[in-house]
Design a protein around this motif. Structure first.
Motif, mmCIF file in Angstrom:
data_model
loop_
_atom_site.group_PDB
_atom_site.id
_atom_site.type_symbol
_atom_site.label_atom_id
_atom_site.label_comp_id
_atom_site.label_asym_id
_atom_site.label_seq_id
_atom_site.Cartn_x
_atom_site.Cartn_y
_atom_site.Cartn_z
ATOM 1 N N SER A 121 0.879 -1.121 -0.022
ATOM 2 C CA SER A 121 -0.187 -0.078 0.019
ATOM 3 C C SER A 121 0.886 1.232 -0.172
ATOM 4 C CB SER A 121 -1.043 0.223 1.319
ATOM 5 O OG SER A 121 -1.772 -1.104 1.328
ATOM 6 N N VAL A 122 0.307 2.241 -0.764
ATOM 7 C CA VAL A 122 1.004 3.557 -0.767
ATOM 8 C C VAL A 122 1.484 3.967 0.522
ATOM 9 C CG1 VAL A 122 1.052 5.859 -1.494
ATOM 10 C CG2 VAL A 122 0.227 4.293 -3.079
ATOM 11 N N GLY A 123 2.544 4.220 0.871
ATOM 12 C CA GLY A 123 3.003 4.982 2.251
ATOM 13 C C GLY A 123 3.398 3.974 3.184
ATOM 14 N N ASP A 124 2.841 2.735 3.305
ATOM 15 C CA ASP A 124 2.922 1.797 4.298
ATOM 16 C C ASP A 124 4.340 1.350 4.774
ATOM 17 O OD1 ASP A 124 -0.064 -0.238 3.953
ATOM 18 O OD2 ASP A 124 0.311 1.530 4.868
ATOM 19 N N LEU A 125 5.378 1.052 3.690
ATOM 20 C CA LEU A 125 6.661 0.691 3.880
ATOM 21 C C LEU A 125 7.218 2.023 4.597
ATOM 22 C CD1 LEU A 125 9.135 -0.943 3.685
ATOM 23 C CD2 LEU A 125 9.199 -0.396 1.182
ATOM 24 N N VAL A 126 7.195 2.973 3.963
ATOM 25 C CA VAL A 126 7.773 4.218 4.269
ATOM 26 C C VAL A 126 7.550 4.653 5.946
ATOM 27 C CG1 VAL A 126 8.078 6.784 3.984
ATOM 28 C CG2 VAL A 126 8.056 5.375 2.114
ATOM 29 N N SER A 127 6.286 4.392 6.153
ATOM 30 C CA SER A 127 5.666 4.883 7.521
ATOM 31 C C SER A 127 6.380 3.555 8.529
ATOM 32 C CB SER A 127 4.284 4.799 7.667
ATOM 33 O OG SER A 127 3.734 3.759 7.435
ATOM 34 N N HIS A 128 6.364 2.420 8.030
ATOM 35 C CA HIS A 128 6.773 1.333 8.722
ATOM 36 C C HIS A 128 8.539 1.880 9.383
ATOM 37 C CE1 HIS A 128 3.285 -1.504 7.736
ATOM 38 N NE2 HIS A 128 3.122 -0.510 8.722
ATOM 39 N N ALA A 129 8.909 2.170 7.995
ATOM 40 C CA ALA A 129 10.622 2.004 8.267
ATOM 41 C C ALA A 129 10.905 3.517 8.960
ATOM 42 C CB ALA A 129 11.347 2.424 6.835
ATOM 43 N N HIS A 130 10.033 4.508 8.765
ATOM 44 C CA HIS A 130 10.290 5.946 9.462
ATOM 45 C C HIS A 130 10.043 5.615 11.230
ATOM 46 C CE1 HIS A 130 9.479 8.623 6.056
ATOM 47 N NE2 HIS A 130 10.865 8.291 6.124
ATOM 48 N N ARG A 131 9.169 4.645 11.517
ATOM 49 C CA ARG A 131 8.913 4.517 12.864
ATOM 50 C C ARG A 131 10.103 3.790 13.495
ATOM 51 N NH1 ARG A 131 3.579 3.420 11.373
ATOM 52 N NH2 ARG A 131 3.920 1.100 11.379
ATOM 53 N N ARG A 132 11.103 3.286 12.760
ATOM 54 C CA ARG A 132 12.041 2.659 13.284
ATOM 55 C C ARG A 132 13.425 3.388 13.078
ATOM 56 N NH1 ARG A 132 8.559 -1.015 11.550
ATOM 57 N NH2 ARG A 132 8.251 -2.993 12.798
ATOM 58 N N ARG A 173 3.126 9.921 -18.854
ATOM 59 C CA ARG A 173 2.772 10.894 -17.820
ATOM 60 C C ARG A 173 3.479 10.658 -16.678
ATOM 61 N NH1 ARG A 173 -1.807 9.162 -20.741
ATOM 62 N NH2 ARG A 173 -2.101 7.161 -19.689
ATOM 63 N N TRP A 174 4.891 10.936 -16.848
ATOM 64 C CA TRP A 174 5.915 10.893 -15.654
ATOM 65 C C TRP A 174 5.654 11.647 -14.245
ATOM 66 C CZ3 TRP A 174 8.533 15.283 -13.933
ATOM 67 C CH2 TRP A 174 8.502 16.269 -15.258
ATOM 68 N N GLN A 175 4.969 12.717 -14.648
ATOM 69 C CA GLN A 175 4.590 13.718 -13.511
ATOM 70 C C GLN A 175 3.841 13.105 -12.609
ATOM 71 O OE1 GLN A 175 4.068 14.333 -16.903
ATOM 72 N NE2 GLN A 175 4.774 16.520 -17.105
ATOM 73 N N ARG A 176 2.810 12.061 -13.302
ATOM 74 C CA ARG A 176 1.724 11.393 -12.327
ATOM 75 C C ARG A 176 2.753 10.178 -11.222
ATOM 76 N NH1 ARG A 176 -3.357 10.247 -15.910
ATOM 77 N NH2 ARG A 176 -3.929 12.498 -16.785
ATOM 78 N N GLU A 177 3.420 9.872 -12.102
ATOM 79 C CA GLU A 177 4.287 8.604 -11.350
ATOM 80 C C GLU A 177 5.377 9.268 -10.398
ATOM 81 O OE1 GLU A 177 5.379 4.881 -12.992
ATOM 82 O OE2 GLU A 177 7.540 5.172 -12.385
ATOM 83 N N PHE A 178 6.062 10.310 -10.618
ATOM 84 C CA PHE A 178 6.919 11.041 -9.443
ATOM 85 C C PHE A 178 6.055 11.543 -8.468
ATOM 86 C CE2 PHE A 178 10.657 12.389 -12.582
ATOM 87 C CZ PHE A 178 10.583 10.911 -13.288
ATOM 88 N N ASP A 179 5.137 12.095 -8.726
ATOM 89 C CA ASP A 179 3.960 12.631 -7.779
ATOM 90 C C ASP A 179 3.580 11.596 -6.727
ATOM 91 O OD1 ASP A 179 4.832 15.240 -8.679
ATOM 92 O OD2 ASP A 179 2.671 15.683 -9.487
ATOM 93 N N GLU A 180 2.944 10.412 -7.329
ATOM 94 C CA GLU A 180 2.774 9.193 -6.744
ATOM 95 C C GLU A 180 3.700 8.733 -5.669
ATOM 96 O OE1 GLU A 180 -0.558 6.457 -8.462
ATOM 97 O OE2 GLU A 180 1.828 5.371 -8.729
ATOM 98 N N ILE A 181 4.940 8.589 -6.042
ATOM 99 C CA ILE A 181 6.133 8.150 -5.244
ATOM 100 C C ILE A 181 6.640 9.327 -3.981
ATOM 101 C CG2 ILE A 181 8.509 7.653 -5.457
ATOM 102 C CD1 ILE A 181 7.961 6.274 -8.242
ATOM 103 N N LEU A 182 6.471 10.450 -4.778
ATOM 104 C CA LEU A 182 6.866 11.481 -3.715
ATOM 105 C C LEU A 182 5.643 11.499 -2.684
ATOM 106 C CD1 LEU A 182 8.400 13.941 -6.214
ATOM 107 C CD2 LEU A 182 9.506 12.823 -4.318
ATOM 108 N N SER A 183 4.356 11.265 -2.948
ATOM 109 C CA SER A 183 3.286 11.430 -1.773
ATOM 110 C C SER A 183 3.391 10.359 -0.709
ATOM 111 C CB SER A 183 2.051 11.208 -2.534
ATOM 112 O OG SER A 183 1.941 9.804 -2.919
ATOM 113 N N THR A 184 4.435 9.433 -0.931
ATOM 114 C CA THR A 184 4.512 8.465 0.284
ATOM 115 C C THR A 184 5.337 8.962 1.146
ATOM 116 O OG1 THR A 184 6.641 7.586 -0.610
ATOM 117 C CG2 THR A 184 4.460 6.473 -1.353
ATOM 118 N N GLY A 185 5.970 10.003 1.359
ATOM 119 C CA GLY A 185 6.847 10.532 2.323
ATOM 120 C C GLY A 185 8.318 10.252 2.119
ATOM 121 N N VAL A 186 8.757 9.467 1.082
ATOM 122 C CA VAL A 186 9.981 9.039 0.669
ATOM 123 C C VAL A 186 11.122 10.009 1.090
ATOM 124 C CG1 VAL A 186 10.109 9.470 -1.794
ATOM 125 C CG2 VAL A 186 11.390 7.382 -0.822
#
Length: 329
Positions: A258-269, A300-313
């Motif tokens: 899920s979008v954001g799950d991995l990032v948030s799980h890693a950030h908590r650690r 439509r690279w802008q959409r993919e880039f924004d999608e990835i950046l929205s995870t908080g990476v």
């Protein structure tokens, strides 16, 4: 805080990867850091190439004096035919000129084939120094260690060679030094040696790390195992961050993340999270973002880039640093 933009081998969307022109352009396009991959020569010089096989990224095939160096080797379980850095001295490799790796997708970059020689890591450090002295702006350094287990078996321990190269360079965690690898063992050895850097573990979307496979065979823990709760707990004790295939951050992928799950799980650690690689061409985009204009065309690279950046990476590797900068500004 916006994500760090890391010029992936410089700016290879516009110039042949790992060339001086590629790095200089990455600086100009606003990259916060650049990423050289390091492999070794026969005489222990660290050179910057994505792989130790250089047939696809240099003009070595046009050098008759090196025709007898072409061979087939097994590198981490894969059979590869070509020319390998470990079979050359640096004096021999410096005679080669670099080429665009994917010319069919990047003909504009391929127009610069043959103009520049291969670089050592020392040359990239000098380019970074020159840029800072000229502009007053420091660009960070993200060094990727390639095929550590393979090179160690040849008597070319990349961790020791890298520690020696960086010992008196002025680079440290504080000045923007990051060291990364797909093999955790080499990062742990470098960290234990006292080399001051931030350590980031690279994670593929499939398979297992080469160092574990060499030790444990078919029982080796996989990259997916590293992303379980217990795996992340262990990584948090060993390294400063992880860098994952972008598929882990895209929704509706076979990975099922899920979008954001991995990032948030890693950030908590306390782990930072990078991802790779942001590229605008249809050939590299998720199918939802491709257009009907062919593999080399920008989708439509802008959409993919924004999608990835929205995870908080925390950081993104990009072949076209200016495009990534435009979405993080």
């Amino acid at each position: 805080m916006s994500a760090l933009v890391i010029g992936h081998r410089g700016a290879p969307g516009y110039r042949p990867e790992h060339s001086a022109a590629s790095y200089r352009l990455a600086f100009e396009l606003g990259a916060d850091a650049v990423e050289p991959d390091v492999v070794a020569t026969r005489d222990g010089v660290l050179v910057v190439r994505h792989e130790n096989e250089i047939g696809g990224t240099t003009d070595v095939a046009q050098h008759p004096e090196f025709a007898d160096r072409r061979t087939t080797k097994t590198v981490h379980g894969a059979e590869v035919t070509g020319w390998f850095t470990e079979d050359f001295t640096w004096d021999e490799l410096r005679s080669l000129r670099v080429r665009e790796r994917i010319a069919e997708l990047r003909p504009d970059s391929a127009a610069f084939d043959g103009r520049e020689r291969m670089l050592r890591l020392a040359d990239v450090l000098e380019l970074l120094r020159e840029h800072e002295q000229t502009t007053g702006r420091r660009v960070g350094l993200v060094v990727e260690i390639k095929h550590a287990t393979y090179f160690a078996a040849l008597g070319l321990p990349l961790d020791e060679l890298l520690a020696r190269e960086l010992a008196h360079s002025g680079w440290s965690a504080e000045t923007g030094l990051v060291i990364e690898s797909f093999e955790l063992g080499v990062l742990e050895r470098l960290k234990a040696s006292g080399l001051d850097a931030r350590y980031v573990y690279l994670i593929e979307k499939a398979g297992a790390p080469a160092d574990r496979v060499a030790r444990d065979g078919s029982a080796a823990r996989t990259y997916a195992d590293d992303l379980t709760d217990s795996g992340l707990d262990a990584l948090a004790a060993a390294v400063d961050g992880i860098s994952v295939d972008k598929a882990y951050l895209l929704p509706w992928t076979p990975l099922g993340s899920s979008v954001g799950d991995l990032v948030s799980h890693a950030h908590r650690r306390g782990l930072v999270v990078y991802t790779w690689t942001l590229r605008p061409e249809n050939a590299f985009l998720d199918s939802r973002h491709r257009t009907g204009d062919g593999r080399a065309a920008f989708g439509r690279w802008q959409r993919e880039f924004d999608e990835i950046l929205s995870t908080g990476v925390d950081g993104v590797f990009a072949d076209h640093p200016d495009l990534a900068v435009s979405r993080t500004a």
